[in-house]
Write a protein that holds these residues in place. Structure first.
Motif, short mmCIF file in Angstrom:
data_model
loop_
_atom_site.label_atom_id
_atom_site.label_comp_id
_atom_site.label_asym_id
_atom_site.label_seq_id
_atom_site.Cartn_x
_atom_site.Cartn_y
_atom_site.Cartn_z
N UNK A 223 0.84 -1.20 0.00
CA UNK A 223 0.00 0.00 0.00
C UNK A 223 0.87 1.25 0.00
N UNK A 224 1.91 1.25 0.83
CA UNK A 224 2.83 2.39 0.85
C UNK A 224 4.21 1.92 1.29
N UNK A 225 5.21 2.73 0.93
CA UNK A 225 6.60 2.40 1.24
C UNK A 225 7.36 3.71 1.43
N UNK A 226 8.22 3.73 2.44
CA UNK A 226 9.13 4.85 2.62
C UNK A 226 10.46 4.30 3.12
N UNK A 227 11.55 4.78 2.52
CA UNK A 227 12.90 4.45 2.97
C UNK A 227 13.58 5.72 3.41
N UNK A 228 14.31 5.67 4.53
CA UNK A 228 14.94 6.88 5.05
C UNK A 228 16.11 6.53 5.95
N UNK A 229 17.00 7.50 6.08
CA UNK A 229 18.16 7.35 6.94
C UNK A 229 17.89 8.06 8.26
N UNK A 230 18.29 7.41 9.33
CA UNK A 230 18.32 8.07 10.63
C UNK A 230 19.71 7.81 11.20
N UNK A 231 20.12 8.52 12.21
CA UNK A 231 21.49 8.35 12.70
C UNK A 231 21.82 6.88 12.98
N UNK A 232 22.80 6.38 12.25
CA UNK A 232 23.31 5.03 12.47
C UNK A 232 22.51 3.91 11.83
N UNK A 233 21.45 4.23 11.06
CA UNK A 233 20.63 3.15 10.50
C UNK A 233 19.92 3.61 9.23
N UNK A 234 19.59 2.63 8.41
CA UNK A 234 18.69 2.85 7.29
C UNK A 234 17.37 2.19 7.66
N UNK A 235 16.27 2.88 7.41
CA UNK A 235 14.97 2.39 7.84
C UNK A 235 14.00 2.31 6.67
N UNK A 236 13.10 1.37 6.75
CA UNK A 236 12.02 1.22 5.79
C UNK A 236 10.75 0.97 6.57
N UNK A 237 9.68 1.65 6.18
CA UNK A 237 8.37 1.41 6.75
C UNK A 237 7.40 1.20 5.59
N UNK A 238 6.75 0.05 5.61
CA UNK A 238 5.77 -0.31 4.59
C UNK A 238 4.42 -0.52 5.23
N UNK A 239 3.38 -0.35 4.45
CA UNK A 239 2.05 -0.82 4.80
C UNK A 239 1.66 -1.83 3.74
N UNK A 240 1.21 -2.99 4.19
CA UNK A 240 0.82 -4.08 3.29
C UNK A 240 -0.65 -4.41 3.51
N UNK A 241 -1.29 -4.90 2.46
CA UNK A 241 -2.70 -5.25 2.58
C UNK A 241 -2.92 -6.45 3.49
N UNK A 242 -1.88 -7.28 3.68
CA UNK A 242 -2.02 -8.45 4.56
C UNK A 242 -0.64 -9.04 4.86
N UNK A 243 -0.59 -9.84 5.91
CA UNK A 243 0.63 -10.58 6.23
C UNK A 243 0.97 -11.54 5.09
N UNK A 244 -0.04 -12.14 4.51
CA UNK A 244 0.18 -13.08 3.41
C UNK A 244 0.84 -12.41 2.21
N UNK A 245 0.41 -11.19 1.90
CA UNK A 245 1.02 -10.47 0.77
C UNK A 245 2.49 -10.17 1.05
N UNK A 246 2.79 -9.75 2.28
CA UNK A 246 4.18 -9.48 2.63
C UNK A 246 5.00 -10.77 2.61
N UNK A 247 4.44 -11.85 3.13
CA UNK A 247 5.16 -13.13 3.14
C UNK A 247 5.49 -13.58 1.73
N UNK A 248 4.57 -13.41 0.80
CA UNK A 248 4.81 -13.80 -0.59
C UNK A 248 5.93 -12.94 -1.19
N UNK A 249 5.90 -11.63 -0.97
CA UNK A 249 6.95 -10.75 -1.46
C UNK A 249 8.29 -11.08 -0.82
N UNK A 250 8.29 -11.49 0.42
CA UNK A 250 9.53 -11.82 1.14
C UNK A 250 10.31 -12.94 0.46
#
Length: 99
Positions: free
Chosen positions: A37-64
């Protein structure tokens, strides 16, 4: 289906690694993953971060199945996301991805 929020915090991760993973996803035909549904990638001190919203756990598992090997290829061998149930998801009106 219950929507989920997926959060990666990669200590020491870099923009270069992130961009390479996107290039690899595009090459594998997953530039627009099914179920995201949405995706954002960004840097914070000492780390790279990603926050996604998925329509379901199953959809994320398949993409994984595609994502995890690409994470490992790019040096993220032990990175596992934190997954939260989404309470509310709002999608603003937009015609473009911002970069």
């Amino acid at each position: 289906m219950k929507q989920i929020v997926v959060e990666f915090n990669v200590a020491g991760g870099t923009e270069r690694q992130y961009n390479q993973i996107w290039d690899d996803l595009k090459a594998a035909g997953h530039e627009h993953p099914r179920g995201i549904i949405s995706h954002v990638g960004f840097e914070k001190p000492g780390a790279w971060c990603v926050v996604d919203v998925w329509e379901s756990q199953e959809a994320f598992d398949e993409f994984s199945k595609t994502l995890v090997p690409l994470l490992e290829k790019n040096g993220f061998t032990n990175e596992r996301p934190v997954v939260y149930p989404a309470h509310y998801v709002y999608i603003g009106e937009t015609e473009h991805a911002y970069a």
